[in-house]
Design a protein around this motif. Structure first.
Motif, mmCIF file in Angstrom:
data_model
loop_
_atom_site.group_PDB
_atom_site.id
_atom_site.type_symbol
_atom_site.label_atom_id
_atom_site.label_comp_id
_atom_site.label_asym_id
_atom_site.label_seq_id
_atom_site.Cartn_x
_atom_site.Cartn_y
_atom_site.Cartn_z
ATOM 1 N N SER A 137 0.811 -1.224 0.000
ATOM 2 C CA SER A 137 0.000 0.000 0.000
ATOM 3 C C SER A 137 0.841 1.270 0.000
ATOM 4 C CB SER A 137 -0.947 0.010 1.201
ATOM 5 O OG SER A 137 -0.226 0.039 2.406
ATOM 6 N N ALA A 138 2.159 1.146 -0.144
ATOM 7 C CA ALA A 138 2.997 2.341 -0.219
ATOM 8 C C ALA A 138 2.625 3.144 -1.457
ATOM 9 C CB ALA A 138 4.471 1.960 -0.265
ATOM 10 N N GLU A 139 2.466 4.439 -1.294
ATOM 11 C CA GLU A 139 2.042 5.291 -2.400
ATOM 12 C C GLU A 139 3.229 5.837 -3.179
ATOM 13 O OE1 GLU A 139 -0.462 8.282 -0.751
ATOM 14 O OE2 GLU A 139 -2.051 6.875 -0.197
ATOM 15 N N ALA A 140 4.428 5.534 -2.743
ATOM 16 C CA ALA A 140 5.623 6.057 -3.393
ATOM 17 C C ALA A 140 6.561 4.902 -3.728
ATOM 18 C CB ALA A 140 6.310 7.077 -2.479
ATOM 19 N N GLY A 141 7.662 5.237 -4.340
ATOM 20 C CA GLY A 141 8.644 4.236 -4.728
ATOM 21 C C GLY A 141 8.732 4.151 -6.233
ATOM 22 N N GLU A 142 9.960 4.100 -6.747
ATOM 23 C CA GLU A 142 10.174 4.114 -8.191
ATOM 24 C C GLU A 142 9.948 2.757 -8.846
ATOM 25 O OE1 GLU A 142 13.766 5.883 -9.567
ATOM 26 O OE2 GLU A 142 13.695 7.541 -8.136
ATOM 27 N N ILE A 143 9.973 1.681 -8.069
ATOM 28 C CA ILE A 143 9.945 0.344 -8.653
ATOM 29 C C ILE A 143 8.578 -0.277 -8.432
ATOM 30 C CG2 ILE A 143 11.132 -1.879 -8.771
ATOM 31 C CD1 ILE A 143 13.488 -0.481 -7.271
ATOM 32 N N ASP A 144 7.910 -0.650 -9.511
ATOM 33 C CA ASP A 144 6.566 -1.206 -9.398
ATOM 34 C C ASP A 144 6.619 -2.658 -8.930
ATOM 35 O OD1 ASP A 144 6.191 -3.165 -11.881
ATOM 36 O OD2 ASP A 144 7.283 -1.408 -12.600
ATOM 37 N N ARG A 145 5.462 -3.149 -8.591
ATOM 38 C CA ARG A 145 5.332 -4.476 -7.979
ATOM 39 C C ARG A 145 5.898 -5.587 -8.858
ATOM 40 N NH1 ARG A 145 0.282 -4.300 -7.782
ATOM 41 N NH2 ARG A 145 0.059 -3.122 -5.857
ATOM 42 N N LYS A 146 5.522 -5.611 -10.133
ATOM 43 C CA LYS A 146 5.962 -6.695 -11.016
ATOM 44 C C LYS A 146 7.463 -6.636 -11.268
ATOM 45 C CE LYS A 146 4.980 -9.041 -15.374
ATOM 46 N NZ LYS A 146 6.409 -9.250 -15.671
ATOM 47 N N THR A 147 7.987 -5.430 -11.504
ATOM 48 C CA THR A 147 9.427 -5.300 -11.720
ATOM 49 C C THR A 147 10.199 -5.750 -10.486
ATOM 50 O OG1 THR A 147 9.054 -3.452 -13.235
ATOM 51 C CG2 THR A 147 11.268 -3.690 -12.325
ATOM 52 N N TRP A 148 9.700 -5.358 -9.320
ATOM 53 C CA TRP A 148 10.342 -5.752 -8.062
ATOM 54 C C TRP A 148 10.414 -7.273 -7.948
ATOM 55 C CZ3 TRP A 148 12.783 -2.947 -4.371
ATOM 56 C CH2 TRP A 148 13.001 -3.560 -3.126
ATOM 57 N N LEU A 149 9.319 -7.927 -8.264
ATOM 58 C CA LEU A 149 9.239 -9.379 -8.177
ATOM 59 C C LEU A 149 10.154 -10.039 -9.205
ATOM 60 C CD1 LEU A 149 7.823 -11.924 -7.035
ATOM 61 C CD2 LEU A 149 6.034 -11.561 -8.741
ATOM 62 N N ASP A 150 10.129 -9.546 -10.444
ATOM 63 C CA ASP A 150 10.928 -10.159 -11.505
ATOM 64 C C ASP A 150 12.421 -10.072 -11.215
ATOM 65 O OD1 ASP A 150 8.615 -10.776 -12.859
ATOM 66 O OD2 ASP A 150 8.753 -9.101 -14.280
ATOM 67 N N VAL A 151 12.871 -8.937 -10.715
ATOM 68 C CA VAL A 151 14.296 -8.782 -10.421
ATOM 69 C C VAL A 151 14.713 -9.720 -9.286
ATOM 70 C CG1 VAL A 151 16.064 -7.183 -9.575
ATOM 71 C CG2 VAL A 151 14.418 -6.427 -11.302
ATOM 72 N N ALA A 152 13.889 -9.824 -8.253
ATOM 73 C CA ALA A 152 14.209 -10.733 -7.145
ATOM 74 C C ALA A 152 14.333 -12.166 -7.655
ATOM 75 C CB ALA A 152 13.140 -10.646 -6.061
ATOM 76 N N HIS A 153 13.400 -12.577 -8.474
ATOM 77 C CA HIS A 153 13.420 -13.953 -8.978
ATOM 78 C C HIS A 153 14.573 -14.193 -9.946
ATOM 79 C CE1 HIS A 153 9.000 -15.064 -7.860
ATOM 80 N NE2 HIS A 153 9.785 -14.885 -6.814
ATOM 81 N N SER A 154 15.011 -13.156 -10.644
ATOM 82 C CA SER A 154 16.176 -13.326 -11.519
ATOM 83 C C SER A 154 17.439 -13.611 -10.719
ATOM 84 C CB SER A 154 16.375 -12.080 -12.384
ATOM 85 O OG SER A 154 16.857 -10.984 -11.621
ATOM 86 N N HIS A 155 17.422 -13.258 -9.431
ATOM 87 C CA HIS A 155 18.543 -13.560 -8.527
ATOM 88 C C HIS A 155 18.236 -14.749 -7.614
ATOM 89 C CE1 HIS A 155 19.596 -9.399 -9.707
ATOM 90 N NE2 HIS A 155 20.837 -9.745 -9.410
ATOM 91 N N ASN A 156 17.126 -15.444 -7.895
ATOM 92 C CA ASN A 156 16.716 -16.610 -7.080
ATOM 93 C C ASN A 156 16.538 -16.250 -5.610
ATOM 94 O OD1 ASN A 156 16.740 -18.519 -9.247
ATOM 95 N ND2 ASN A 156 18.990 -18.456 -9.167
ATOM 96 N N VAL A 157 15.996 -15.054 -5.357
ATOM 97 C CA VAL A 157 15.735 -14.592 -3.999
ATOM 98 C C VAL A 157 14.225 -14.513 -3.786
ATOM 99 C CG1 VAL A 157 15.914 -12.609 -2.428
ATOM 100 C CG2 VAL A 157 17.896 -13.323 -3.782
ATOM 101 N N PRO A 158 13.709 -15.070 -2.690
ATOM 102 C CA PRO A 158 12.268 -14.996 -2.443
ATOM 103 C C PRO A 158 11.808 -13.581 -2.131
ATOM 104 C CG PRO A 158 13.382 -16.034 -0.594
ATOM 105 C CD PRO A 158 14.410 -15.875 -1.668
ATOM 106 N N CYS A 159 10.574 -13.293 -2.523
ATOM 107 C CA CYS A 159 10.020 -11.952 -2.380
ATOM 108 C C CYS A 159 8.769 -12.003 -1.513
ATOM 109 C CB CYS A 159 9.687 -11.405 -3.766
ATOM 110 S SG CYS A 159 9.344 -9.643 -3.814
ATOM 111 N N HIS A 160 8.758 -11.199 -0.453
ATOM 112 C CA HIS A 160 7.607 -11.102 0.434
ATOM 113 C C HIS A 160 6.819 -9.841 0.116
ATOM 114 C CE1 HIS A 160 5.502 -9.672 4.095
ATOM 115 N NE2 HIS A 160 5.200 -10.946 4.232
ATOM 116 N N LEU A 161 5.492 -9.966 0.131
ATOM 117 C CA LEU A 161 4.602 -8.824 -0.081
ATOM 118 C C LEU A 161 3.791 -8.596 1.182
ATOM 119 C CD1 LEU A 161 3.343 -6.925 -2.480
ATOM 120 C CD2 LEU A 161 1.424 -8.495 -2.264
#
Length: 432
Positions: free
Chosen positions: A205-229
């Motif tokens: 629910s953060a209203e700010a931040g340069e990195i959107d949800r999908k991009t954040w998830l894709d980059v984490a997974h490209s490094h084989n790191v789990p992502c918590h929402l």
């Protein structure tokens, strides 16, 4: 060993009177565990004590929302009945945790589920699970051996978070000894991954931040790191309960006592089964674990399951229509207040429900929104307005020092009319 026939009949009768009185009030059909139960049932059930009255604590009309400081939501009757019935019998807690998790994962279309003692506890257990996964360590090594010392090099423990997503619940991760790595740009984010990275955290629910949800998830997974929402307050809509795990987030937490309408001291951690299993290892009743103090009683586990069952029978459209009806009822009762205008604002993500915004000129009406808020707290029944009342920024551009904010979704039947009448009384008689 004495037989059950030697039980003191008075003790037996008093227990039956208490338990059946409780179940009767909540609408649960009483069981008859003893031969003499029929006679006991014939007695008039003893009314439950009102402990709020006994303790001198006011009940309130919640015209604010699902805020923890206002004890969040009221459980629907079928959830209350499930909690009351669960209180009557002991079970093996681990068996209940496993069974409830399997049931909820099927209902919510995810690999694994765990009932936690709230969303904050879910975030702690998610962090512990990711530390265990990255280090192949035991629960009793968290947090002591996470931090480096002269005798121990420490373990992988970095969690990447956008600077705009830093919040007070960072503490939930830091309980595990996690070190938070702060990023701003997408380039920062990509550079931040290291052999010590165990998890990334996205505050939904953060209203700010340069990195959107999908991009954040894709980059984490490209490094084989789990992502918590963190989706603690992001229900409704109901579909959010499987939307984010469906997107690929490895772990997602929800508050149980907000829009889901379960017990306030419950929450959900949903996600990949291997991580949910590790979160479970760090949870109560395991003694040497970071989550030992985050106990969830049998009543709360059953209540959380019952709340999900109840929720899946509901309609987002029907609920929103009722919330709008309440907003229109209140604004209609205030149409004669000088300079007052009304609008309905619905936040896009967290607390995605109608908020009634009442704007007026305090100099003309003779009382400020903050003063109205205080007056309503002194009236009976006591009314609590949304904390954005009389403030700027909490609802973006939709609240300021000249606005009253009314949250309609936690009101009980008939309370919208009371809120409208009390607001009219105060605004019409500012000096009373």
């Amino acid at each position: 060993m004495p037989s059950s026939t030697n039980i003191d009949p008075l003790s037996r009768r008093s227990f039956l009177r208490w338990s059946q009185g409780l179940l009767g009030v909540l609408g649960v059909a009483p069981a008859l565990p003893f031969a003499s139960s029929a006679a006991a049932c014939a007695e008039t059930p003893v009314p439950l004590d009102d402990y709020y009255a006994k303790l001198g604590v006011d009940t309130i009309i919640n015209a604010a929302g699902t805020y923890t400081y206002l004890t969040a939501a009221v459980m629907p009757p079928q959830v209350q009945r499930a909690v009351a019935k669960a209180a009557l019998h002991p079970v093996v807690l681990k068996e209940l945790q496993q069974a409830s998790g399997a049931y909820l994962s099927r209902k919510l279309h995810c690999e694994g589920a765990l009932v936690t003692s709230g969303a904050s506890a879910a975030l702690t257990l998610a962090t512990a699970a990711c530390i265990m996964s990255a280090n192949n360590c035991r629960p009793d090594q968290i947090p002591q051996e996470v931090w480096p010392s002269k005798d121990h090099p420490g373990m992988k423990s970095e969690v990447i978070v956008q600077k705009a997503h830093r919040y007070e619940y960072d503490h939930a991760m830091q309980l595990c000894g996690a070190h938070i790595v702060e990023v701003v740009t997408i380039e920062d984010y990509k550079r931040a991954f290291s052999p010590n990275t165990v998890m990334t955290n996205f505050f939904n629910s953060a209203e700010a931040g340069e990195i959107d949800r999908k991009t954040w998830l894709d980059v984490a997974h490209s490094h084989n790191v789990p992502c918590h929402l963190d989706a603690a307050a992001d229900m409704p809509p109901i579909g959010n309960l499987w939307k984010y795990t469906g997107m690929g987030f490895d772990l997602v937490c929800f508050s149980g006592g907000k829009g889901i309408r379960g017990p306030q001291n419950a929450g959900l951690l949903l996600g990949k089964k291997h991580l949910i299993d590790l979160a479970n290892e760090n949870d109560s009743p395991n003694s040497d674990a970071v989550g030992r103090g985050m106990k969830v009683a049998k009543e709360q586990i059953v209540g959380m399951v019952a709340a999900v069952d109840w929720l899946l029978e509901q309609s987002d459209e029907a609920n929103q229509a009722e919330y709008m009806r309440r907003a229109n009822t209140i604004s209609g009762m205030l149409k004669d207040i000088p300079t007052l205008t009304s609008e309905v604002f619905m936040p896009e993500i967290a607390n995605h429900v109608p908020h009634l915004i009442l704007a007026y000129d305090p100099k003309v009406v003779g009382i400020t929104p903050k003063q109205v808020q205080t007056r309503l707290q002194t009236m009976r029944p006591r009314i609590e307005l949304n904390p954005a009342t009389g403030t700027t920024g909490r609802l973006g551009t939709h609240s300021n020092e000249n606005t009253i904010v009314v949250g309609t979704w936690m009101m009980q039947p008939g309370e919208a009319e009371i809120v409208g009448q009390h607001l009219k009384t105060v605004l019409s008689n500012p000096k009373a």
